[in-house]
Design a protein around this motif. Sequence first.
Motif, PDB file in Angstrom:
ATOM      1  N   ASP A  76       0.822  -1.206   0.000  1.00 41.71           N
ATOM      2  CA  ASP A  76       0.000   0.000   0.000  1.00 41.71           C
ATOM      3  C   ASP A  76       0.855   1.255   0.000  1.00 41.71           C
ATOM      4  OD1 ASP A  76       0.812  -0.781   2.612  1.00 41.71           O
ATOM      5  OD2 ASP A  76      -0.604   0.640   3.500  1.00 41.71           O
ATOM      6  N   MET A  77       0.220   2.386  -0.322  1.00 45.83           N
ATOM      7  CA  MET A  77       0.878   3.684  -0.290  1.00 45.83           C
ATOM      8  C   MET A  77      -0.017   4.693   0.417  1.00 45.83           C
ATOM      9  SD  MET A  77       0.449   5.325  -4.118  1.00 45.83           S
ATOM     10  CE  MET A  77       0.734   7.017  -3.535  1.00 45.83           C
ATOM     11  N   VAL A  78       0.596   5.748   0.923  1.00 41.56           N
ATOM     12  CA  VAL A  78      -0.145   6.816   1.603  1.00 41.56           C
ATOM     13  C   VAL A  78      -0.798   7.717   0.553  1.00 41.56           C
ATOM     14  CG1 VAL A  78       0.100   8.897   3.004  1.00 41.56           C
ATOM     15  CG2 VAL A  78       1.288   6.804   3.659  1.00 41.56           C
ATOM     16  N   PRO A  79      -2.121   7.904   0.598  1.00 41.02           N
ATOM     17  CA  PRO A  79      -2.804   8.750  -0.382  1.00 41.02           C
ATOM     18  C   PRO A  79      -2.926  10.199   0.088  1.00 41.02           C
ATOM     19  CG  PRO A  79      -4.416   7.503   0.873  1.00 41.02           C
ATOM     20  CD  PRO A  79      -3.074   7.148   1.437  1.00 41.02           C
ATOM     21  N   GLN A  80      -1.924  10.998  -0.217  1.00 37.68           N
ATOM     22  CA  GLN A  80      -1.934  12.420   0.142  1.00 37.68           C
ATOM     23  C   GLN A  80      -1.850  13.264  -1.127  1.00 37.68           C
ATOM     24  OE1 GLN A  80      -1.100  14.299   3.729  1.00 37.68           O
ATOM     25  NE2 GLN A  80      -2.897  13.004   3.594  1.00 37.68           N
ATOM     26  N   LYS A  81      -2.635  14.343  -1.168  1.00 39.85           N
ATOM     27  CA  LYS A  81      -2.568  15.249  -2.314  1.00 39.85           C
ATOM     28  C   LYS A  81      -2.777  16.673  -1.844  1.00 39.85           C
ATOM     29  CE  LYS A  81      -7.464  14.825  -3.704  1.00 39.85           C
ATOM     30  NZ  LYS A  81      -7.841  16.249  -3.726  1.00 39.85           N
ATOM     31  N   ASN A  82      -2.294  17.600  -2.653  1.00 38.83           N
ATOM     32  CA  ASN A  82      -2.569  19.008  -2.383  1.00 38.83           C
ATOM     33  C   ASN A  82      -4.041  19.308  -2.623  1.00 38.83           C
ATOM     34  OD1 ASN A  82       0.114  19.725  -1.737  1.00 38.83           O
ATOM     35  ND2 ASN A  82       0.638  19.848  -3.908  1.00 38.83           N
TER      36      ASN A  82
END
Length: 486
Positions: free
Chosen positions: A79-85
């Motif tokens: 899995d990956m961390v889902p972060q966005k501006n």
Amino acid sequence: MAKEIISLQPEIVWKHFYALTQIPRPSKSEEKIEQFMAKFGRDLGLETLIDEVGNVIIRKPATLGMEKCKGLVLQGHLDMVPQKNSDTKHDFITDPIDAYIDGDWVTARGTTLGADNGMGVAAIMAVLESKNLVHGPIEALLTSDEETGMTGAFGLKAGLLKGDILMNLDSEDEGELYVGCAGGVDANISFNYKEEVVPAGHAAYKLTVKGLKGGHSGLEIILGRGNSNKLMFRFFRHASKEHGLRIASVDGGSLRNAIPRESFAVVTVPSAQAEKFETCVVKYQAIYKKELSLVEPDLSFTVQKTDLPKSVIENSVATKITNAIYGCPNGVIRMSDAMPGLVETSTNLARVFSSDGKLIIQCLLRSSVDSAKDDLSEMVSSVFELAGANVQLSGGYPGWKPDMNSTILTHMKSVYNKLYGRVPEVKAIHAGLECGLLGGVYPNWDMISFGPTIRFPHSPDEKVNIASVAMFWNYLVETLKSIPQK
């Protein structure tokens, strides 16, 4: 940009990394990547299975003459961390990552890149696929949901794996070997509140804290970056007393293991206080920018008039909420005595949001000392229990105690020195590597962690250094050639 990335060296690693960026794989939504990895293993003709918690296990036999080597478990998380501006349009459930080359780095446009832990998984895929590498018996352990609960590590069954050595490929500084990590526990806090009619003669505003760098709440907590939730509630405490501020709603941070970068709130104040209130926001932005000028140069705290909300949080509870969040410990609590420069204990006030009569707060508490982790848990609990909140501690996981006499550590120090002419640094990390949990299930494992250089994981600024990937890969290949025999 695909052609440029898959042409980077070593191509066998970068092609797999790019393929991973094209498969949505946020934590808790990993079905696509699990099936992709299972097909990958089976298409290679390798024994492949998915266990009941979503871990993918792929076995590759030893190359000729290496059958007597100790069994090696190569481990990474899917899995990956889902972060966005906030101004980036991206759906982590459906959209691929828009990766590109920026000088000496590969990064992504407006979102996390997923190099944590996509680079480690890509290297494992390259080992499994290669027909030229020399190695002993290999098992790939690709775990699920590492970032939001270590579900795969918690659910791994004893006896499923046969190896003797665990290589975790989830560290983020090339030239460093990690032999220990912090344990952690989640604090889940909730306030119940009644909604009240907006007082007569009030004006409504939207408050926004943004522009903070955020980042990994373990690796980067030492940098002293701003916490958008703490900044917002610091202002609430002042403005409630001085300007009659009432809270209608709040939404700050996004993930328990990411330092919160943005917080938003809708509030009301008496119209007679409106001008002073707006001036107060400007004043506090100046205070915050002065205090954090070196670590948060892009910080902004802004106010904008908005429509009146339907209701506000009852004032007595809002006061308790504000005081508890303002008083909650956050950041580095203690540095390690045993390893200078290493954070021993910290906490991250990660998430604050209101919805349907409840205000929810999520904190991640970390420590490499179990008793200190317990003490911090009680400290945070006491603050919120005094305010009348419900506090639940969950998801606790142990740390990984360093073994400086480890056979694989001695071996890998020697290999690195021969390859690059220097001895790698040996460190522990203030983050929750899965080694602590996995070592509890397989206490016979000799464990180590390493990886390429990744900066700003868990934030939209995440990037991986191109040259370090080649060094990391060459190091892995050379280590595989000379794994000790049983």
